[in-house]
Design a protein around this motif. Sequence first.
Motif, PDB file in Angstrom:
ATOM      1  N   ARG A 204       0.853  -1.196   0.000  1.00 43.59           N
ATOM      2  CA  ARG A 204       0.000   0.000   0.000  1.00 43.59           C
ATOM      3  C   ARG A 204       0.879   1.234   0.000  1.00 43.59           C
ATOM      4  O   ARG A 204       1.759   1.375   0.839  1.00 43.59           O
ATOM      5  N   PHE A 205       0.659   2.123  -0.962  1.00 43.95           N
ATOM      6  CA  PHE A 205       1.326   3.413  -0.947  1.00 43.95           C
ATOM      7  C   PHE A 205       0.463   4.368  -0.122  1.00 43.95           C
ATOM      8  O   PHE A 205      -0.766   4.387  -0.265  1.00 43.95           O
ATOM      9  N   ILE A 206       1.131   5.142   0.739  1.00 39.69           N
ATOM     10  CA  ILE A 206       0.415   6.078   1.614  1.00 39.69           C
ATOM     11  C   ILE A 206       0.806   7.501   1.222  1.00 39.69           C
ATOM     12  O   ILE A 206       2.011   7.812   1.137  1.00 39.69           O
ATOM     13  N   GLU A 207      -0.183   8.346   0.969  1.00 42.66           N
ATOM     14  CA  GLU A 207       0.135   9.755   0.693  1.00 42.66           C
ATOM     15  C   GLU A 207       0.669  10.413   1.966  1.00 42.66           C
ATOM     16  O   GLU A 207       0.129  10.181   3.064  1.00 42.66           O
ATOM     17  N   TYR A 208       1.691  11.199   1.788  1.00 42.95           N
ATOM     18  CA  TYR A 208       2.352  11.914   2.894  1.00 42.95           C
ATOM     19  C   TYR A 208       1.363  12.884   3.537  1.00 42.95           C
ATOM     20  O   TYR A 208       0.803  13.749   2.863  1.00 42.95           O
ATOM     21  N   GLN A 244     -14.183  -0.004   0.031  1.00 47.40           N
ATOM     22  CA  GLN A 244     -14.853  -0.548   1.221  1.00 47.40           C
ATOM     23  C   GLN A 244     -14.542   0.380   2.398  1.00 47.40           C
ATOM     24  O   GLN A 244     -14.178   1.518   2.192  1.00 47.40           O
ATOM     25  N   HIS A 245     -14.672  -0.118   3.646  1.00 44.80           N
ATOM     26  CA  HIS A 245     -14.353   0.703   4.822  1.00 44.80           C
ATOM     27  C   HIS A 245     -12.861   0.930   4.983  1.00 44.80           C
ATOM     28  O   HIS A 245     -12.432   1.842   5.665  1.00 44.80           O
ATOM     29  N   ASP A 246     -12.052   0.058   4.360  1.00 43.94           N
ATOM     30  CA  ASP A 246     -10.612   0.167   4.490  1.00 43.94           C
ATOM     31  C   ASP A 246     -10.153   1.534   3.959  1.00 43.94           C
ATOM     32  O   ASP A 246     -10.712   2.023   2.974  1.00 43.94           O
ATOM     33  N   PRO A 247      -9.140   2.150   4.606  1.00 43.61           N
ATOM     34  CA  PRO A 247      -8.686   3.456   4.084  1.00 43.61           C
ATOM     35  C   PRO A 247      -8.019   3.353   2.713  1.00 43.61           C
ATOM     36  O   PRO A 247      -7.909   4.344   2.008  1.00 43.61           O
ATOM     37  N   ALA A 248      -7.569   2.154   2.351  1.00 45.23           N
ATOM     38  CA  ALA A 248      -6.893   2.016   1.050  1.00 45.23           C
ATOM     39  C   ALA A 248      -7.909   1.762  -0.064  1.00 45.23           C
ATOM     40  O   ALA A 248      -8.838   0.978   0.115  1.00 45.23           O
ATOM     41  N   THR A 249      -7.697   2.423  -1.187  1.00 47.72           N
ATOM     42  CA  THR A 249      -8.419   2.041  -2.403  1.00 47.72           C
ATOM     43  C   THR A 249      -7.589   0.927  -3.033  1.00 47.72           C
ATOM     44  O   THR A 249      -6.376   1.065  -3.195  1.00 47.72           O
ATOM     45  N   ILE A 261      -3.834   2.080  -2.236  1.00 49.27           N
ATOM     46  CA  ILE A 261      -3.355   3.463  -2.119  1.00 49.27           C
ATOM     47  C   ILE A 261      -4.186   4.144  -1.031  1.00 49.27           C
ATOM     48  O   ILE A 261      -5.426   4.127  -1.098  1.00 49.27           O
ATOM     49  N   ILE A 262      -3.504   4.714  -0.053  1.00 50.91           N
ATOM     50  CA  ILE A 262      -4.196   5.442   1.017  1.00 50.91           C
ATOM     51  C   ILE A 262      -4.030   6.923   0.702  1.00 50.91           C
ATOM     52  O   ILE A 262      -2.967   7.509   0.892  1.00 50.91           O
TER      53      ILE A 262
END
Length: 341
Positions: A204-208, A244-249, A261-262
Amino acid sequence: MSNSTGSIPNDQHLSLNDPLKLVDQYQRHKTKLRISLTDRCNFRCLYCMPEHPVWLNKKEILTFAQLYKFCRVMVQLGITHIRLTGGEPLMRQGVVEFIQHLQQLRALGLQRISMTSNAFYLAPLAHALKQAGLDDLNISLDSLDADHFLHMTHKALQPVLAGISAALEANIALKLNCVLLKGENDQEILNLVHWAYLQQIPLRFIEYMPLDAPQHWQREKVVDEDDIIALVSQHYHVEKQQRQHDPATIYLLNQHYPLGIISTISKPFCLSCNRLRLTANGEFLSCLFSNQGGSLSDLLREPDEQALIQTILSSVWHKPAGYIAHQAAPQRKITMHNIGG
Ligand code: SAM
Ligand code: SF4
């Protein structure tokens, strides 16, 4: 518990037998809890730590007995998923035994016990964590290049890779987290995707996010979800999945590999947020971007739990709309390593 006036739910709603208790004024139900076991960390990630971190006094850190009590009350109020985080959770001595103790909460409704770790100390602990009942682990991995990893975290890459191998051998379900910073590790997007894809470990890539040292974050440093996907699409067949409910798409690569990707910054998901957080010294944060949390530290020492429950329910009810409402850094001293992500 719906309340159009936005007032706090009253006493008659506070029974531990009511199945829908952790709900806020925007009708968001809370099922996930993140507990920071310590603010200390052996890493100095560029996007997380201030240059000169000031650690909490050890006397301020909640004991495992207080943490267990808090977790029990939260599970009785409807939490089904607890994630242990930090600072670096594996730096807290007694973490394996604590996970073992949390198993008792499964009888009350707890379904998952997870951890987020930098994995530096993981290799010798992986089997014990699995045996203790850890369900899954998110491991931060910002680069596969040893020099670059050292630059981003101030630590060596090799023990982290050994930790990942040990967790795979111990059969712990894994995900990798990577915070992207433009001009730092955005050149490694494809490399990280290829590596994780080959090993079949979800990445998962997370935006800063603006949760590091005050005034440090810059919007220009954020690598947006759309840019990541445009790049990955040149090399994989990419299909976006229903959120879904998960923060990641989730995007399915070649019809089977889930890339997440968050995108808190470019596409905030506050409207479906189901999370609550407790810092290592007992600050209860209903939102990652709250300007302040209420301290539960004293209440967790009291034998009577009614005041604790009241405070929790009231704080949850008043949970702010989130990043989506202000799109700015919170005005507070605590930073990401205090909160736990
Ligand atoms: N030390 C552990 C680790 O790094 O995995 C757990 C704590 S760390 C604060 C939890 C998560 O927050 C990590 O995945 C990290 O990458 C993420 N994180 C830290 N600072 C961040 C920031 N400014 N923006 C977005 N994510 C951040
Ligand atoms: Fe430590 Fe995790 Fe923050 Fe990195 S992201 S400095 S490993 S708490």
